[in-house]
Write a protein that holds these residues in place. Structure first.
Motif, PDB file in Angstrom:
ATOM      1  N   ARG A 114      -7.628  48.474  55.446  1.00 14.94           N
ATOM      2  CA  ARG A 114      -6.413  47.698  55.147  1.00 14.94           C
ATOM      3  C   ARG A 114      -6.402  46.399  55.957  1.00 14.94           C
ATOM      4  O   ARG A 114      -6.072  45.324  55.427  1.00 14.94           O
ATOM      5  CB  ARG A 114      -5.180  48.529  55.458  1.00 14.94           C
ATOM      6  N   ASP A 115      -6.787  46.474  57.222  1.00 13.72           N
ATOM      7  CA  ASP A 115      -6.834  45.278  58.062  1.00 13.72           C
ATOM      8  C   ASP A 115      -7.852  44.267  57.537  1.00 13.72           C
ATOM      9  O   ASP A 115      -7.594  43.048  57.523  1.00 13.72           O
ATOM     10  CB  ASP A 115      -7.181  45.651  59.510  1.00 13.72           C
ATOM     11  N   ILE A 116      -9.026  44.767  57.119  1.00 15.37           N
ATOM     12  CA  ILE A 116     -10.063  43.885  56.586  1.00 15.37           C
ATOM     13  C   ILE A 116      -9.560  43.182  55.324  1.00 15.37           C
ATOM     14  O   ILE A 116      -9.778  41.975  55.131  1.00 15.37           O
ATOM     15  CB  ILE A 116     -11.339  44.699  56.277  1.00 15.37           C
ATOM     16  N   LEU A 117      -8.881  43.912  54.481  1.00 15.46           N
ATOM     17  CA  LEU A 117      -8.340  43.322  53.250  1.00 15.46           C
ATOM     18  C   LEU A 117      -7.268  42.284  53.572  1.00 15.46           C
ATOM     19  O   LEU A 117      -7.223  41.213  52.956  1.00 15.46           O
ATOM     20  CB  LEU A 117      -7.783  44.422  52.348  1.00 15.46           C
ATOM     21  N   THR A 118      -6.414  42.584  54.525  1.00 14.37           N
ATOM     22  CA  THR A 118      -5.377  41.626  54.924  1.00 14.37           C
ATOM     23  C   THR A 118      -6.004  40.335  55.430  1.00 14.37           C
ATOM     24  O   THR A 118      -5.578  39.225  55.066  1.00 14.37           O
ATOM     25  CB  THR A 118      -4.475  42.236  56.008  1.00 14.37           C
ATOM     26  N   THR A 119      -7.035  40.462  56.255  1.00 17.15           N
ATOM     27  CA  THR A 119      -7.738  39.287  56.767  1.00 17.15           C
ATOM     28  C   THR A 119      -8.343  38.463  55.641  1.00 17.15           C
ATOM     29  O   THR A 119      -8.393  37.229  55.706  1.00 17.15           O
ATOM     30  CB  THR A 119      -8.838  39.718  57.756  1.00 17.15           C
ATOM     31  N   ALA A 120      -8.785  39.147  54.583  1.00 19.39           N
ATOM     32  CA  ALA A 120      -9.374  38.466  53.429  1.00 19.39           C
ATOM     33  C   ALA A 120      -8.316  37.925  52.469  1.00 19.39           C
ATOM     34  O   ALA A 120      -8.653  37.341  51.442  1.00 19.39           O
ATOM     35  CB  ALA A 120     -10.310  39.419  52.687  1.00 19.39           C
ATOM     36  N   THR A 123      -3.834  41.787  49.163  1.00 21.91           N
ATOM     37  CA  THR A 123      -2.770  42.784  49.346  1.00 21.91           C
ATOM     38  C   THR A 123      -2.730  43.658  48.095  1.00 21.91           C
ATOM     39  O   THR A 123      -2.017  43.358  47.135  1.00 21.91           O
ATOM     40  CB  THR A 123      -1.408  42.114  49.569  1.00 21.91           C
ATOM     41  N   PRO A 124      -3.503  44.731  48.070  1.00 20.65           N
ATOM     42  CA  PRO A 124      -3.591  45.541  46.854  1.00 20.65           C
ATOM     43  C   PRO A 124      -2.358  46.406  46.634  1.00 20.65           C
ATOM     44  O   PRO A 124      -1.662  46.775  47.586  1.00 20.65           O
ATOM     45  CB  PRO A 124      -4.819  46.422  47.117  1.00 20.65           C
ATOM     46  N   THR A 125      -2.113  46.712  45.384  1.00 22.33           N
ATOM     47  CA  THR A 125      -1.084  47.698  45.042  1.00 22.33           C
ATOM     48  C   THR A 125      -1.705  48.970  44.490  1.00 22.33           C
ATOM     49  O   THR A 125      -1.052  50.007  44.451  1.00 22.33           O
ATOM     50  CB  THR A 125      -0.101  47.134  44.003  1.00 22.33           C
ATOM     51  N   THR A 126      -2.975  48.891  44.071  1.00 21.77           N
ATOM     52  CA  THR A 126      -3.700  50.070  43.581  1.00 21.77           C
ATOM     53  C   THR A 126      -5.070  50.097  44.239  1.00 21.77           C
ATOM     54  O   THR A 126      -5.742  49.073  44.354  1.00 21.77           O
ATOM     55  CB  THR A 126      -3.869  50.024  42.052  1.00 21.77           C
ATOM     56  N   PRO A 148       1.449  54.329  52.384  1.00 19.71           N
ATOM     57  CA  PRO A 148       2.292  54.933  51.353  1.00 19.71           C
ATOM     58  C   PRO A 148       2.752  53.980  50.259  1.00 19.71           C
ATOM     59  O   PRO A 148       3.201  54.427  49.209  1.00 19.71           O
ATOM     60  CB  PRO A 148       3.490  55.466  52.143  1.00 19.71           C
ATOM     61  N   ASP A 149       2.626  52.682  50.482  1.00 15.02           N
ATOM     62  CA  ASP A 149       3.149  51.733  49.505  1.00 15.02           C
ATOM     63  C   ASP A 149       2.116  51.290  48.472  1.00 15.02           C
ATOM     64  O   ASP A 149       2.371  50.371  47.692  1.00 15.02           O
ATOM     65  CB  ASP A 149       3.736  50.501  50.214  1.00 15.02           C
ATOM     66  N   VAL A 150       0.956  51.923  48.439  1.00 17.34           N
ATOM     67  CA  VAL A 150      -0.031  51.638  47.393  1.00 17.34           C
ATOM     68  C   VAL A 150      -0.272  52.900  46.571  1.00 17.34           C
ATOM     69  O   VAL A 150      -0.071  54.026  47.045  1.00 17.34           O
ATOM     70  CB  VAL A 150      -1.373  51.130  47.974  1.00 17.34           C
ATOM     71  N   GLN A 151      -0.696  52.705  45.332  1.00 14.81           N
ATOM     72  CA  GLN A 151      -1.077  53.826  44.476  1.00 14.81           C
ATOM     73  C   GLN A 151      -2.540  54.171  44.740  1.00 14.81           C
ATOM     74  O   GLN A 151      -3.399  53.281  44.761  1.00 14.81           O
ATOM     75  CB  GLN A 151      -0.867  53.476  43.006  1.00 14.81           C
TER      76      GLN A 151
END
Length: 222
Positions: A114-120, A123-126, A148-151
């Motif tokens: 999640r941190d790596i994605l945020t840095t990139a 912000t995924p939802t699925t 908990p806020d992603v599918q």
């Protein structure tokens, strides 16, 4: 991998098959924002991740995982690094892969990815979690707790238990791992690591029986 081989009886095999099936979520796959390939000893995770990328299910793939005692010799540069290299040989573009090389457990696989994605700036939802076949349920429960806020959807190589055992080459080790992961599904919610999952009575009975039969090398000590 160091465990002694052991002859598996037909009854033990049937009980293991119950647990094997329970560990898999049987999700119907659909396009998602991101996939996360969870590091392990099983390079099939990277292979299947590449197949799903080529099927158009996601544009971005994170490989996550450092090293563990069971993978250090096989993947000396770290699980995620080797998975990434393998996926690239299977045609996944370098720019489609993000690397998380430090996670030492499933919780860290989720939070550090999640941190790596945020840095990139993503912000995924699925999310699609790609794991070993017997790790689907535990990874799902962990991700639901920590993100908990992603599918969450889960996937793994579509293998039957006997095919997976042949790929690993050690029947006892695989049954030990099936039992160990089920223990974590049961115990980790009490420790705040995962959401609780219902365990059917026949699956729980198979689990207790295999423990009595000595398939215990992957159990955590409370």
């Amino acid at each position: 991998m160091g465990e002694n081989q052991q002859a598996i009886t037909e009854d033990q095999w049937q009980r293991a098959a119950l647990i094997w099936d329970y560990h898999q979520m049987h999700h119907a796959l659909r396009p998602v924002d991101v996939a996360i390939g969870l590091g392990s000893h099983d390079l099939g995770v990277a292979t299947h991740s590449a197949e799903l990328y080529h099927a158009g299910l996601f544009p971005t793939l994170v490989f996550t995982g450092g090293n563990s005692p069971t993978t250090a010799q096989v993947f000396p540069r770290g699980e995620a690094v080797h998975f990434r290299e393998h996926a690239i040989t299977l045609g996944v573009p370098t720019e489609a892969i993000l690397l998380e090389p430090n996670a030492a457990n499933t919780g860290q696989n989720i939070t550090l990815s999640r941190d790596i994605l945020t840095t990139a700036g993503i912000t995924p939802t699925t999310i699609l979690l790609v794991s070993k076949p017997y790790m689907e349920r535990r990874s799902y429960a962990t991700a639901r707790k920590l993100w908990p806020d992603v599918q969450i959807l889960c996937a793994s190589e579509p293998l039957e238990l006997d095919d997976y055992v042949k790929s690993i080459g050690n029947e006892k080790l695989v049954l030990d791992m099936l039992v160990g992961d089920l223990q974590r599904v049961i115990e980790y919610p009490k420790r705040g690591f995962a959401i609780e999952q219902e365990v059917p009575e026949d699956v729980h009975g198979a689990y207790e029986s295999l423990i009595r039969d000595g398939f215990t090398s992957r159990l955590i000590v409370s």
